[in-house]
Design a protein around this motif. Sequence first.
Motif, PDB file in Angstrom:
ATOM      1  N   TRP A   1       0.845  -1.249   0.057  1.00 12.29           N
ATOM      2  CA  TRP A   1       0.000  -0.005  -0.029  1.00 12.29           C
ATOM      3  C   TRP A   1       0.857   1.376   0.102  1.00 12.29           C
ATOM      4  CZ3 TRP A   1      -4.698   0.410  -1.823  1.00 12.29           C
ATOM      5  CH2 TRP A   1      -5.237  -0.889  -1.631  1.00 12.29           C
ATOM      6  N   ARG A   2       2.027   1.047   0.479  1.00 17.72           N
ATOM      7  CA  ARG A   2       3.016   2.297   0.545  1.00 17.72           C
ATOM      8  C   ARG A   2       3.215   2.454  -1.134  1.00 17.72           C
ATOM      9  NH1 ARG A   2       5.596   0.405   5.174  1.00 17.72           N
ATOM     10  NH2 ARG A   2       7.101  -0.744   3.963  1.00 17.72           N
ATOM     11  N   SER A   3       3.463   1.501  -1.891  1.00 12.14           N
ATOM     12  CA  SER A   3       3.766   1.631  -3.097  1.00 12.14           C
ATOM     13  C   SER A   3       2.565   2.044  -3.884  1.00 12.14           C
ATOM     14  CB  SER A   3       4.408   0.000  -3.802  1.00 12.14           C
ATOM     15  OG  SER A   3       5.487  -0.176  -2.953  1.00 12.14           O
ATOM     16  N   ILE A   4       1.501   1.567  -3.734  1.00 10.01           N
ATOM     17  CA  ILE A   4      -0.006   2.048  -4.344  1.00 10.01           C
ATOM     18  C   ILE A   4      -0.026   3.656  -4.257  1.00 10.01           C
ATOM     19  CG2 ILE A   4      -2.332   2.015  -4.263  1.00 10.01           C
ATOM     20  CD1 ILE A   4      -2.024  -1.071  -3.983  1.00 10.01           C
ATOM     21  N   ARG A   5       0.575   3.958  -2.930  1.00 13.68           N
ATOM     22  CA  ARG A   5       0.098   5.395  -2.818  1.00 13.68           C
ATOM     23  C   ARG A   5       1.332   6.385  -3.271  1.00 13.68           C
ATOM     24  NH1 ARG A   5      -1.124   3.078   2.688  1.00 13.68           N
ATOM     25  NH2 ARG A   5      -3.200   3.356   2.966  1.00 13.68           N
TER      26      ARG A   5
ATOM     27  N   MET B   1       2.199   5.572  -6.407  1.00 18.40           N
ATOM     28  CA  MET B   1       1.271   5.521  -7.775  1.00 18.40           C
ATOM     29  C   MET B   1       0.187   6.933  -7.426  1.00 18.40           C
ATOM     30  SD  MET B   1       2.884   3.310  -9.794  1.00 18.40           S
ATOM     31  CE  MET B   1       4.385   4.158  -8.883  1.00 18.40           C
ATOM     32  N   TYR B   2      -0.395   6.666  -6.443  1.00 23.28           N
ATOM     33  CA  TYR B   2      -1.487   7.754  -6.452  1.00 23.28           C
ATOM     34  C   TYR B   2      -0.908   9.157  -6.674  1.00 23.28           C
ATOM     35  CZ  TYR B   2      -4.689   4.397  -4.049  1.00 23.28           C
ATOM     36  OH  TYR B   2      -5.756   3.634  -3.809  1.00 23.28           O
ATOM     37  N   PHE B   3       0.248   9.427  -6.025  1.00 26.11           N
ATOM     38  CA  PHE B   3       1.046  10.479  -6.032  1.00 26.11           C
ATOM     39  C   PHE B   3       1.708  11.024  -7.517  1.00 26.11           C
ATOM     40  CE2 PHE B   3       4.564  13.328  -5.086  1.00 26.11           C
ATOM     41  CZ  PHE B   3       3.981  14.436  -4.389  1.00 26.11           C
ATOM     42  N   THR B   4       2.165   9.810  -8.021  1.00 26.04           N
ATOM     43  CA  THR B   4       2.669  10.086  -9.464  1.00 26.04           C
ATOM     44  C   THR B   4       1.647  10.423 -10.564  1.00 26.04           C
ATOM     45  OG1 THR B   4       4.253   8.157  -9.125  1.00 26.04           O
ATOM     46  CG2 THR B   4       3.668   8.687 -11.419  1.00 26.04           C
ATOM     47  N   MET B   5       0.297   9.969 -10.266  1.00 28.48           N
ATOM     48  CA  MET B   5      -0.753  10.434 -10.856  1.00 28.48           C
ATOM     49  C   MET B   5      -1.242  11.788 -10.617  1.00 28.48           C
ATOM     50  SD  MET B   5      -3.108   9.376 -13.282  1.00 28.48           S
ATOM     51  CE  MET B   5      -3.466   7.885 -13.275  1.00 28.48           C
TER      52      MET B   5
ATOM     53  N   VAL C   1      -1.610  -0.394 -10.266  1.00 27.61           N
ATOM     54  CA  VAL C   1      -2.616  -0.295  -9.157  1.00 27.61           C
ATOM     55  C   VAL C   1      -3.436  -1.606  -9.572  1.00 27.61           C
ATOM     56  CG1 VAL C   1      -4.646   0.832  -8.419  1.00 27.61           C
ATOM     57  CG2 VAL C   1      -2.178   2.232  -8.772  1.00 27.61           C
ATOM     58  N   ALA C   2      -3.932  -1.944 -10.735  1.00 25.55           N
ATOM     59  CA  ALA C   2      -4.668  -3.154 -11.182  1.00 25.55           C
ATOM     60  C   ALA C   2      -3.929  -4.347 -10.624  1.00 25.55           C
ATOM     61  CB  ALA C   2      -5.106  -2.754 -12.556  1.00 25.55           C
ATOM     62  N   GLY C   3      -3.007  -4.621 -10.777  1.00 23.54           N
ATOM     63  CA  GLY C   3      -2.374  -5.666 -10.306  1.00 23.54           C
ATOM     64  C   GLY C   3      -1.730  -5.803  -8.867  1.00 23.54           C
ATOM     65  N   ALA C   4      -1.713  -4.663  -8.254  1.00 19.08           N
ATOM     66  CA  ALA C   4      -1.535  -4.864  -6.781  1.00 19.08           C
ATOM     67  C   ALA C   4      -2.776  -4.753  -6.043  1.00 19.08           C
ATOM     68  CB  ALA C   4      -0.522  -3.801  -6.434  1.00 19.08           C
TER      69      ALA C   4
ATOM     70  N   ALA D   1      -9.462   1.567  -5.157  1.00 20.49           N
ATOM     71  CA  ALA D   1      -8.451   1.919  -5.409  1.00 20.49           C
ATOM     72  C   ALA D   1      -8.162   2.823  -6.647  1.00 20.49           C
ATOM     73  CB  ALA D   1      -7.259   0.747  -5.493  1.00 20.49           C
ATOM     74  N   MET D   2      -9.107   2.528  -7.612  1.00 21.38           N
ATOM     75  CA  MET D   2      -9.135   3.241  -8.932  1.00 21.38           C
ATOM     76  C   MET D   2      -9.788   4.625  -8.593  1.00 21.38           C
ATOM     77  SD  MET D   2      -7.569   1.779 -11.336  1.00 21.38           S
ATOM     78  CE  MET D   2      -7.183   0.025 -12.154  1.00 21.38           C
ATOM     79  N   ALA D   3     -10.907   4.441  -7.783  1.00 17.02           N
ATOM     80  CA  ALA D   3     -11.415   5.805  -7.326  1.00 17.02           C
ATOM     81  C   ALA D   3     -10.483   6.871  -6.431  1.00 17.02           C
ATOM     82  CB  ALA D   3     -12.578   5.512  -6.394  1.00 17.02           C
ATOM     83  N   ASN D   4      -9.907   6.149  -5.587  1.00 17.68           N
ATOM     84  CA  ASN D   4      -8.677   6.839  -4.955  1.00 17.68           C
ATOM     85  C   ASN D   4      -7.635   7.502  -5.964  1.00 17.68           C
ATOM     86  OD1 ASN D   4      -9.774   5.863  -2.630  1.00 17.68           O
ATOM     87  ND2 ASN D   4      -8.528   4.470  -2.074  1.00 17.68           N
ATOM     88  N   MET D   5      -7.633   6.568  -6.860  1.00 18.99           N
ATOM     89  CA  MET D   5      -6.345   7.305  -7.860  1.00 18.99           C
ATOM     90  C   MET D   5      -6.990   8.209  -8.737  1.00 18.99           C
ATOM     91  SD  MET D   5      -3.826   5.158 -10.449  1.00 18.99           S
ATOM     92  CE  MET D   5      -5.296   4.481 -11.197  1.00 18.99           C
ATOM     93  N   SER D   6      -8.036   8.377  -9.074  1.00 21.89           N
ATOM     94  CA  SER D   6      -8.947   9.278 -10.014  1.00 21.89           C
ATOM     95  C   SER D   6      -9.116  10.645  -8.975  1.00 21.89           C
ATOM     96  CB  SER D   6     -10.128   9.014 -10.394  1.00 21.89           C
ATOM     97  OG  SER D   6     -10.154   7.804 -11.209  1.00 21.89           O
ATOM     98  N   ALA D   7      -9.099  10.341  -7.554  1.00 21.47           N
ATOM     99  CA  ALA D   7      -9.572  11.400  -6.828  1.00 21.47           C
ATOM    100  C   ALA D   7      -8.020  12.194  -6.507  1.00 21.47           C
ATOM    101  CB  ALA D   7      -9.753  10.948  -5.275  1.00 21.47           C
ATOM    102  N   CYS D   8      -6.921  11.431  -6.437  1.00 23.83           N
ATOM    103  CA  CYS D   8      -5.612  12.115  -6.722  1.00 23.83           C
ATOM    104  C   CYS D   8      -5.251  12.824  -7.866  1.00 23.83           C
ATOM    105  CB  CYS D   8      -4.544  11.002  -6.474  1.00 23.83           C
ATOM    106  SG  CYS D   8      -4.574  10.222  -4.824  1.00 23.83           S
TER     107      CYS D   8
END
Length: 508
Positions: free
Chosen positions: A32-36, A38-42, A152-155, A164-171
């Motif tokens: 989840w640190r890595s996913i976050r 990715m959120y920040f990269t987006m 994000v899809a694979g993790a 997770a996708m909604a979180n990424m879109s929110a970012c």
Amino acid sequence: MSQLADSDDTTPLLRDDACSDDSRDEDYKSRWRSIRVMYFTMFLSSVGFTIVITSLWPYLQKIDDSANASFLGWVVAAYSLGQMLASPIFGLWSNYRPRREPLVCSIVINMSANIYYAYAYLPRTNNKFHILMSRAFVGFGAGNVAVVRSYVAGATSLKERTSAMANMSACQALGFILGPALQACLSFIGEHGVAVKVIDLQLNMYTAPALLATAFGLINILLVVLVLREHRVDDHGRQIRAINYTSEERDDISEETEETIDQVAVLISNVLFFIVMFIFAVFETIATPLSMDMFAWTRKEAVLYNGIIICSIGFESILVFLVVKVASQRFGDRPVLLAGLAIIFCGFFILLPWGNHYPKIQWADLKNNSLVSWTSKATIASNNSLEPTGCPYEQTWCQYTPAIHLAQYISSDILIGVGYPACNVMSYTLYSKILGPKPQGVYMGWLTASGSGARTLGPIFVSQAYTILGPRWAFSLICGIVVGAIILLSSVYHRLIAFSVRHGRTIE
């Protein structure tokens, strides 16, 4: 789509630990640190695009008199063309190598391109083409979106995916907010700004945002290098080895990886995502020229006011993402996508011109008209240093097409600000579920490429249609495209289901 039987556990926005029996496990925390990251990269990718979008047209006009609204379409399209070319490349790269490699490479390209953009005023000729090239390279660097989405899809497990996708879109929406907000703040530097002679830089309201985006890119590189680790789980959340980390995977997923993907559903998902991105590209491209033509705003006013409007849409989008996470659990992903398209249709339908009020014509283009009195000519001559405002006289439709009212413009912004984020997150959430547990780098690359293709063609289409035919024809055509998307979605509704549902391992 009916909600999945095991999807009651959802993760709140930017907090992804609601389903964590293994929350103390280091692999889980690292994932989840890595996913976050990715959120920040987006988030930073979104900031890098929107931080200059409202000032792009005034910047073009300032440094190159030959630039017109049609060329603006090509400049906006250049970003997406670069992203379209890069997305499959970075996606393929991420399938076989650690993802930090394509991510770092893409961010370095992005940073270099933003510096190029900030210096585009220096050449003595062809400045508009330097802006065109710089935006193309910024877009090429933004091809890392495919890597972010595939990671994000694979993790994430199937029940974590929508959240997770909604979180990424929110970012992404937060970046969408912060970019125009920063541009609006930096507009107070003014068009002249400050000269930094040591590096031959004119720091003003046009160049400062690009340099700030470069600084954000440096932060992103540090996070990718220091925090990001490779993680991959199956649809049930079981940790497996990432294919780009080692070729050895657990035997309990061999059956899943041998089963086939519904290629028709993949194709239709790409088409729908293309339409969604095409529609929004039209909206973001035409916002500044439309407001300057209809409301007689100056370049500085257009940057400031549209920055505030886009910032408000971004806040609205975050609320929409919160609602989408709940609505998709209650009603399914497909109904939310269908509702989003219907709302977008209403947004563009409202923009159709009506009434007997016509836009102000730019007086600078009328100064040689024989109908203008000698007194008016004298007044124009004395104010020749002022910036002309209103609808350009060479756009012949300005003389017979009713003006779009500010209330129409704001209402359309609100509706599109609801419909677009719902369609966006549902499009690639459905897509990732259709693909299932296989590595998604290349497939996500094609999805991003289809969206980039839309953002390439959309600005070109709307700049030509708007300049030649006017808003009535341009927005009528968009309404027709949205209706076509609704019909297409309805015709293949039954095929847009998750991979595990299609193969009978999860009940719908």
